[in-house]
Motif scaffolding. Structure first.
Motif, PDB file in Angstrom:
ATOM      1  N   TYR A 165       0.393  -1.191  -0.442  1.00  0.00           N
ATOM      2  CA  TYR A 165       0.550  -0.003  -0.195  1.00  0.00           C
ATOM      3  C   TYR A 165       0.459   1.376  -0.182  1.00  0.00           C
ATOM      4  O   TYR A 165       2.556   1.176   0.399  1.00  0.00           O
ATOM      5  CB  TYR A 165      -1.109  -0.202   1.208  1.00  0.00           C
ATOM      6  CG  TYR A 165      -0.386   0.049   2.490  1.00  0.00           C
ATOM      7  CD1 TYR A 165       0.063  -1.377   3.302  1.00  0.00           C
ATOM      8  CD2 TYR A 165      -0.638   1.577   3.168  1.00  0.00           C
ATOM      9  CE1 TYR A 165       0.178  -0.959   4.994  1.00  0.00           C
ATOM     10  CE2 TYR A 165       0.297   1.440   4.224  1.00  0.00           C
ATOM     11  CZ  TYR A 165       0.496   0.267   4.781  1.00  0.00           C
ATOM     12  OH  TYR A 165       1.101   0.507   6.282  1.00  0.00           O
ATOM     13  N   TYR A 204       6.554  -4.373   2.641  1.00  0.00           N
ATOM     14  CA  TYR A 204       6.190  -5.888   3.604  1.00  0.00           C
ATOM     15  C   TYR A 204       6.106  -5.429   4.941  1.00  0.00           C
ATOM     16  O   TYR A 204       7.402  -4.326   5.433  1.00  0.00           O
ATOM     17  CB  TYR A 204       6.883  -6.731   3.036  1.00  0.00           C
ATOM     18  CG  TYR A 204       8.501  -6.634   3.071  1.00  0.00           C
ATOM     19  CD1 TYR A 204       9.768  -6.511   3.443  1.00  0.00           C
ATOM     20  CD2 TYR A 204       9.058  -7.323   0.546  1.00  0.00           C
ATOM     21  CE1 TYR A 204      10.689  -6.107   3.247  1.00  0.00           C
ATOM     22  CE2 TYR A 204       9.895  -7.129   0.870  1.00  0.00           C
ATOM     23  CZ  TYR A 204      11.160  -5.812   1.631  1.00  0.00           C
ATOM     24  OH  TYR A 204      12.044  -5.994   0.930  1.00  0.00           O
ATOM     25  N   ASN A 218       6.246  -3.598   8.460  1.00  0.00           N
ATOM     26  CA  ASN A 218       6.293  -2.070   8.553  1.00  0.00           C
ATOM     27  C   ASN A 218       6.986  -0.732   8.096  1.00  0.00           C
ATOM     28  O   ASN A 218       6.829   0.124   8.436  1.00  0.00           O
ATOM     29  CB  ASN A 218       5.521  -2.440  10.551  1.00  0.00           C
ATOM     30  CG  ASN A 218       6.774  -2.795  10.739  1.00  0.00           C
ATOM     31  OD1 ASN A 218       7.797  -2.830  11.158  1.00  0.00           O
ATOM     32  ND2 ASN A 218       5.782  -3.283  12.109  1.00  0.00           N
ATOM     33  N   LYS A 219       7.641  -1.364   7.119  1.00  0.00           N
ATOM     34  CA  LYS A 219       8.710  -0.385   7.241  1.00  0.00           C
ATOM     35  C   LYS A 219       7.397   0.396   5.966  1.00  0.00           C
ATOM     36  O   LYS A 219       7.543   0.328   4.576  1.00  0.00           O
ATOM     37  CB  LYS A 219      10.241  -1.085   6.687  1.00  0.00           C
ATOM     38  CG  LYS A 219      10.712  -0.275   5.726  1.00  0.00           C
ATOM     39  CD  LYS A 219      12.381  -0.986   5.197  1.00  0.00           C
ATOM     40  CE  LYS A 219      12.930  -0.244   4.151  1.00  0.00           C
ATOM     41  NZ  LYS A 219      14.083  -1.380   4.004  1.00  0.00           N
ATOM     42  N   LEU A 220       8.069   1.599   5.785  1.00  0.00           N
ATOM     43  CA  LEU A 220       7.800   2.659   5.389  1.00  0.00           C
ATOM     44  C   LEU A 220       9.448   3.330   4.225  1.00  0.00           C
ATOM     45  O   LEU A 220       9.622   3.556   4.575  1.00  0.00           O
ATOM     46  CB  LEU A 220       7.070   4.113   5.330  1.00  0.00           C
ATOM     47  CG  LEU A 220       5.741   3.522   6.496  1.00  0.00           C
ATOM     48  CD1 LEU A 220       5.078   5.126   6.892  1.00  0.00           C
ATOM     49  CD2 LEU A 220       4.424   3.036   4.672  1.00  0.00           C
ATOM     50  N   PHE A 232       9.658   6.175   1.816  1.00  0.00           N
ATOM     51  CA  PHE A 232       9.856   7.591   1.339  1.00  0.00           C
ATOM     52  C   PHE A 232      10.502   7.920   0.265  1.00  0.00           C
ATOM     53  O   PHE A 232      11.429   7.535  -0.187  1.00  0.00           O
ATOM     54  CB  PHE A 232       9.824   8.780   2.453  1.00  0.00           C
ATOM     55  CG  PHE A 232       9.006   8.950   3.775  1.00  0.00           C
ATOM     56  CD1 PHE A 232       8.916   7.598   4.631  1.00  0.00           C
ATOM     57  CD2 PHE A 232       8.237   9.672   3.754  1.00  0.00           C
ATOM     58  CE1 PHE A 232       8.579   8.215   5.733  1.00  0.00           C
ATOM     59  CE2 PHE A 232       7.078   9.873   4.603  1.00  0.00           C
ATOM     60  CZ  PHE A 232       7.197   8.427   6.188  1.00  0.00           C
ATOM     61  N   GLY A 233       9.423   8.586  -0.585  1.00  0.00           N
ATOM     62  CA  GLY A 233       9.744   9.855  -1.939  1.00  0.00           C
ATOM     63  C   GLY A 233      10.425  11.166  -0.817  1.00  0.00           C
ATOM     64  O   GLY A 233      10.672  11.096  -0.019  1.00  0.00           O
ATOM     65  N   TYR A 253      12.847   6.876  12.532  1.00  0.00           N
ATOM     66  CA  TYR A 253      13.107   6.975  11.051  1.00  0.00           C
ATOM     67  C   TYR A 253      13.708   8.135  11.551  1.00  0.00           C
ATOM     68  O   TYR A 253      13.740   9.390  12.416  1.00  0.00           O
ATOM     69  CB  TYR A 253      11.658   7.840  10.117  1.00  0.00           C
ATOM     70  CG  TYR A 253      11.429   7.133  10.173  1.00  0.00           C
ATOM     71  CD1 TYR A 253      10.376   6.045  11.034  1.00  0.00           C
ATOM     72  CD2 TYR A 253      11.053   6.114   8.563  1.00  0.00           C
ATOM     73  CE1 TYR A 253       9.016   4.985  11.044  1.00  0.00           C
ATOM     74  CE2 TYR A 253      10.075   4.724   8.398  1.00  0.00           C
ATOM     75  CZ  TYR A 253       8.782   4.568   9.367  1.00  0.00           C
ATOM     76  OH  TYR A 253       7.985   3.827   8.832  1.00  0.00           O
ATOM     77  N   LYS A 310      15.172  13.189   1.885  1.00  0.00           N
ATOM     78  CA  LYS A 310      13.921  11.924   2.551  1.00  0.00           C
ATOM     79  C   LYS A 310      14.290  11.527   4.153  1.00  0.00           C
ATOM     80  O   LYS A 310      15.503  11.395   4.444  1.00  0.00           O
ATOM     81  CB  LYS A 310      13.927  11.246   1.625  1.00  0.00           C
ATOM     82  CG  LYS A 310      14.591   9.969   1.114  1.00  0.00           C
ATOM     83  CD  LYS A 310      14.359   9.380   0.085  1.00  0.00           C
ATOM     84  CE  LYS A 310      14.947   8.372  -0.439  1.00  0.00           C
ATOM     85  NZ  LYS A 310      14.906   7.266  -1.640  1.00  0.00           N
ATOM     86  N   VAL A 311      12.637  11.421   4.339  1.00  0.00           N
ATOM     87  CA  VAL A 311      12.646  10.746   5.247  1.00  0.00           C
ATOM     88  C   VAL A 311      12.892   8.695   5.669  1.00  0.00           C
ATOM     89  O   VAL A 311      12.600   8.569   4.263  1.00  0.00           O
ATOM     90  CB  VAL A 311      11.467  10.760   5.883  1.00  0.00           C
ATOM     91  CG1 VAL A 311      11.105   9.769   7.083  1.00  0.00           C
ATOM     92  CG2 VAL A 311      10.759  12.164   6.223  1.00  0.00           C
ATOM     93  N   PHE A 370      13.273   5.397   7.090  1.00  0.00           N
ATOM     94  CA  PHE A 370      13.487   4.194   7.925  1.00  0.00           C
ATOM     95  C   PHE A 370      14.564   4.141   8.970  1.00  0.00           C
ATOM     96  O   PHE A 370      15.675   3.307   7.861  1.00  0.00           O
ATOM     97  CB  PHE A 370      12.497   2.728   7.438  1.00  0.00           C
ATOM     98  CG  PHE A 370      12.538   1.878   8.656  1.00  0.00           C
ATOM     99  CD1 PHE A 370      13.460   1.409   8.237  1.00  0.00           C
ATOM    100  CD2 PHE A 370      11.219   1.478   9.338  1.00  0.00           C
ATOM    101  CE1 PHE A 370      13.033  -0.365   9.293  1.00  0.00           C
ATOM    102  CE2 PHE A 370      11.294   0.399   9.697  1.00  0.00           C
ATOM    103  CZ  PHE A 370      11.832  -0.105   9.790  1.00  0.00           C
ATOM    104  N   GLU A 427      12.450  -4.864  12.504  1.00  0.00           N
ATOM    105  CA  GLU A 427      13.238  -4.731  11.421  1.00  0.00           C
ATOM    106  C   GLU A 427      13.662  -3.503  11.256  1.00  0.00           C
ATOM    107  O   GLU A 427      13.549  -2.819  12.679  1.00  0.00           O
ATOM    108  CB  GLU A 427      12.349  -4.510   9.993  1.00  0.00           C
ATOM    109  CG  GLU A 427      12.587  -4.151   9.072  1.00  0.00           C
ATOM    110  CD  GLU A 427      10.974  -4.562   7.930  1.00  0.00           C
ATOM    111  OE1 GLU A 427      10.049  -4.141   8.091  1.00  0.00           O
ATOM    112  OE2 GLU A 427      12.009  -4.040   6.711  1.00  0.00           O
TER     113      GLU A 427
END
Lengths: 111, 115
Positions: A32, A95, A97-99, A101-102, B35, B42-43, B45, B56
């Motif tokens: 997502y 996959y 819960n890691k986001l 970012f752009g 983060y 950019k941000v 993780f 993770e």
């Protein structure tokens, strides 16, 4: 590899006009996508998200469009207001819960 | 409305020193994240944490970094020996669950300056 990028680093619009912020992503496995707004001195604020099996989702004054064929995501803001001025980031969840970012787009609203 | 809080808002430290950045996630959230955002970039993780363990972590999160939930409310990020390139905004986030529709709520950030 993982990468999410933005086409336009800065977007200037007139108050009342509609804004469209674009984003390209590279990972077909993304589950997502999320749009965040970041105002100066603050953390990212959630705007809207969309699942990979959808192509459109609407919120209050905002619409997110997802085109998986070309791996493109856009955020449309209707009747842009001065309070919408901020940096907008798209992010993807591949996959877990890691986001990812752009790079961000600066939206400037002219009164 | 509940929010994530972070302290301090700005931390200045000398290279080689240890720093601890503190966060209070939203009280009923179960997943916690750090983060970072280097100025103008950019941000990125760093790490996610659930059930008292790391779930993770990124390549950035090397042996110099550690996270802890020392009690029922705080979530900390420790950098053991800071480097100049650690200078950045560090954001804590929390969520009730993971996946679609589980929004990650971000705190206001701690600006870390390493001199």
């Amino acid at each position: 590899g993982e990468s999410v990028g933005l086409h336009l680093p800065t977007l200037s619009v007139q108050e009342g006009d509609n804004s469209i912020i674009n984003c390209a992503y590279s990972n077909s496995a993304s589950d997502y996508f999320i749009w965040y707004k970041q105002e100066s001195g603050k953390g990212p604020q959630f705007i809207i998200d969309i699942r990979s099996n959808m192509d459109k989702r609407q919120g209050q004054r905002v619409t997110v469009l997802l085109n998986k064929t070309v791996k493109h995501l856009s955020l449309q803001i209707a009747a842009t207001q001065p309070g919408d001025s901020a940096v907008y980031f798209c992010a993807e969840n591949i996959y877990g819960n890691k986001l990812v970012f752009g790079a961000g787009t600066i939206l400037r609203v002219k009164s | 409305e509940p929010e994530v809080t972070q302290t301090p808002s700005h931390q200045v430290t000398q290279m080689g020193q240890e720093v601890i950045l503190r966060c209070v996630p939203i009280s009923n959230h179960l997943y916690f994240y750090w983060y970072r955002q280097i100025l103008g970039q950019k941000v990125e993780f760093l790490v996610s944490f659930y059930n008292n363990e790391i779930s993770e972590k990124s390549e950035i999160f090397d042996d110099q970094f550690s996270v802890e939930r020392p009690d029922g409310s705080n979530f900390t990020l420790k950098i053991r020996s800071t480097k100049l390139e650690d200078s950045a905004m560090y954001f804590c986030a929390s969520s009730l669950g993971t996946g679609y529709s589980y929004e990650q709520y971000f705190g206001p950030g701690t600006r870390l300056t390493v001199t």
